[in-house]
Design an enzyme around this catalytic site. Structure first.
Site, PDB file in Angstrom:
ATOM      1  N   ALA A 106      16.678 -66.083  49.595  1.00 48.72           N
ATOM      2  CA  ALA A 106      17.307 -65.532  48.395  1.00 48.72           C
ATOM      3  C   ALA A 106      17.104 -64.028  48.250  1.00 48.72           C
ATOM      4  O   ALA A 106      17.959 -63.336  47.697  1.00 48.72           O
ATOM      5  CB  ALA A 106      16.772 -66.249  47.156  1.00 48.72           C
ATOM      6  N   ARG A 116      12.279 -68.145  43.174  1.00 48.43           N
ATOM      7  CA  ARG A 116      10.837 -68.331  43.140  1.00 48.43           C
ATOM      8  C   ARG A 116      10.051 -67.033  43.018  1.00 48.43           C
ATOM      9  O   ARG A 116       8.833 -67.057  42.991  1.00 48.43           O
ATOM     10  CB  ARG A 116      10.379 -69.086  44.398  1.00 48.43           C
ATOM     11  CG  ARG A 116      11.012 -70.456  44.493  1.00 48.43           C
ATOM     12  CD  ARG A 116      10.601 -71.200  45.767  1.00 48.43           C
ATOM     13  NE  ARG A 116      11.351 -72.419  45.903  1.00 48.43           N
ATOM     14  CZ  ARG A 116      11.062 -73.571  45.296  1.00 48.43           C
ATOM     15  NH1 ARG A 116      10.020 -73.631  44.519  1.00 48.43           N
ATOM     16  NH2 ARG A 116      11.820 -74.632  45.461  1.00 48.43           N
ATOM     17  N   GLN A 133      19.007 -69.987  54.110  1.00 47.10           N
ATOM     18  CA  GLN A 133      18.702 -70.886  53.000  1.00 47.10           C
ATOM     19  C   GLN A 133      19.636 -70.630  51.824  1.00 47.10           C
ATOM     20  O   GLN A 133      19.618 -71.374  50.851  1.00 47.10           O
ATOM     21  CB  GLN A 133      17.243 -70.696  52.563  1.00 47.10           C
ATOM     22  CG  GLN A 133      16.222 -71.074  53.626  1.00 47.10           C
ATOM     23  CD  GLN A 133      14.808 -70.713  53.214  1.00 47.10           C
ATOM     24  OE1 GLN A 133      14.391 -69.571  53.334  1.00 47.10           O
ATOM     25  NE2 GLN A 133      14.067 -71.685  52.711  1.00 47.10           N
ATOM     26  N   HIS A 180      21.031 -75.171  53.444  1.00 47.11           N
ATOM     27  CA  HIS A 180      21.119 -75.797  52.128  1.00 47.11           C
ATOM     28  C   HIS A 180      22.558 -75.969  51.663  1.00 47.11           C
ATOM     29  O   HIS A 180      22.813 -76.168  50.476  1.00 47.11           O
ATOM     30  CB  HIS A 180      20.317 -74.983  51.105  1.00 47.11           C
ATOM     31  CG  HIS A 180      18.853 -74.979  51.410  1.00 47.11           C
ATOM     32  ND1 HIS A 180      17.985 -74.018  50.918  1.00 47.11           N
ATOM     33  CD2 HIS A 180      18.086 -75.808  52.162  1.00 47.11           C
ATOM     34  CE1 HIS A 180      16.753 -74.261  51.369  1.00 47.11           C
ATOM     35  NE2 HIS A 180      16.798 -75.335  52.116  1.00 47.11           N
ATOM     36  N   CYS A 224      33.380 -90.766  47.942  1.00 43.73           N
ATOM     37  CA  CYS A 224      34.178 -90.835  49.179  1.00 43.73           C
ATOM     38  C   CYS A 224      33.913 -89.678  50.126  1.00 43.73           C
ATOM     39  O   CYS A 224      34.454 -89.642  51.230  1.00 43.73           O
ATOM     40  CB  CYS A 224      35.664 -90.890  48.829  1.00 43.73           C
ATOM     41  SG  CYS A 224      36.349 -89.354  48.136  1.00 43.73           S
ATOM     42  N   SER A 231      10.426 -66.851  50.719  1.00 34.90           N
ATOM     43  CA  SER A 231       9.018 -67.091  50.405  1.00 34.90           C
ATOM     44  C   SER A 231       8.373 -68.024  51.419  1.00 34.90           C
ATOM     45  O   SER A 231       7.154 -68.138  51.473  1.00 34.90           O
ATOM     46  CB  SER A 231       8.891 -67.699  49.006  1.00 34.90           C
ATOM     47  OG  SER A 231       9.536 -68.970  48.971  1.00 34.90           O
ATOM     48  N   ILE A 244      14.368 -54.701  51.061  1.00 27.96           N
ATOM     49  CA  ILE A 244      15.167 -55.282  52.139  1.00 27.96           C
ATOM     50  C   ILE A 244      16.428 -54.468  52.422  1.00 27.96           C
ATOM     51  O   ILE A 244      16.817 -54.300  53.581  1.00 27.96           O
ATOM     52  CB  ILE A 244      15.533 -56.739  51.783  1.00 27.96           C
ATOM     53  CG1 ILE A 244      14.273 -57.606  51.836  1.00 27.96           C
ATOM     54  CG2 ILE A 244      16.596 -57.299  52.733  1.00 27.96           C
ATOM     55  CD1 ILE A 244      14.470 -59.011  51.297  1.00 27.96           C
TER      56      ILE A 244
END
Length: 241
Positions: free
Chosen positions: A10, A22, A90, A110, A121, A185, A227
């Site tokens: 994230a 988190r 993720q 994910h 269905c 994390s 980042i």
């Protein structure tokens, strides 16, 4: 040809305006009740939870988000000669692909928030279509094919990861020469274990994250800088080797 694997979490998308979950200001810390909206058993059992979940999806920052410098730097590395790149993410926002990464080179551990799946269905349709139905007044839109409960094509709490996708991710972790974990994390298993698997199989492990992770001690390099600037600089350095 150097095989580079990037595991993104994230933290990679926060510069695009998508909050993490988190971190110190993460959604789960600010509103623990929000976890129920993405917990499978709660979602399936309670129409009110589903109604709130659809409102949350409709208001998601992901629809306004654009790829940031880090996403673009990852896509730029993929185009460099001598580098074979695979992204294991993720994140469910689709920003790697929007930033220029070929879809076939991105593994979404994910799932994706840009698609809806029927729990009955298993039909898959664009999220945009479901959100238009919500905007038109359907609080909990059912599947148009079978009447089943719809959910985003993401892995909710209480659901297992797709074993095929996870298997592919593990194979990449075992085979890569450089493994970069960025903005994660590394607390959620089994995704977090990929860093350890890569290190055990001889990869150079590089951690790019604001907070310490359980795998820092295995890393050859740990980067604590923002980042958005640190990852582009790191990837340029790798491309030049």
């Amino acid at each position: 040809m150097t095989l580079v694997a990037i595991l993104s979490g994230a933290g990679l998308s926060t510069d695009s305006g998508i909050p993490d979950y988190r971190g110190p200001q993460g959604l789960w810390r600010r509103d623990p009740e929000a976890e129920k909206l993405v917990t499978y058993d709660c979602y399936m059992a309670d129409p009110e939870i589903r109604r709130r979940s659809w409102l949350m999806r409709r208001e998601s920052a992901a629809w306004r988000a654009e790829p940031n410098a880090a996403h673009r730097a990852v896509a730029e590395l993929e185009r460099q000669p001598g580098v074979s790149l695979r992204v294991i993410t993720q994140n469910v926002d689709g920003l790697h692909q929007l930033g220029g990464m070929p879809e076939r080179k991105v593994l979404e551990l994910h799932g994706t928030a840009r698609t809806v799946v029927c729990t009955g269905c298993h039909a898959r349709t664009p999220m945009a279509e479901a959100l238009r139905r919500v905007a038109a007044g359907e609080a909990d839109p059912p599947c148009l094919d079978c009447g089943g409960i719809l959910k985003s094509a993401t892995v909710m709490f209480g659901q297992r990861l797709d074993p095929v996708v996870l298997g592919q991710a593990m194979s990449i972790a075992k085979a890569c020469e450089v493994f970069i974990a960025v903005g994660s994390s590394l607390q959620v298993q089994p995704a977090a274990s990929l860093a350890g698997i890569a290190a055990e199989h001889g990869a150079r492990l590089i951690m790019v994250n604001a907070e310490p992770t359980p795998y820092d001690e295995l890393a050859a390099e740990v980067v604590r800088e923002p980042i958005g600037t640190a990852l582009p600089a790191l990837l340029k350095r790798i491309a030049a080797v």
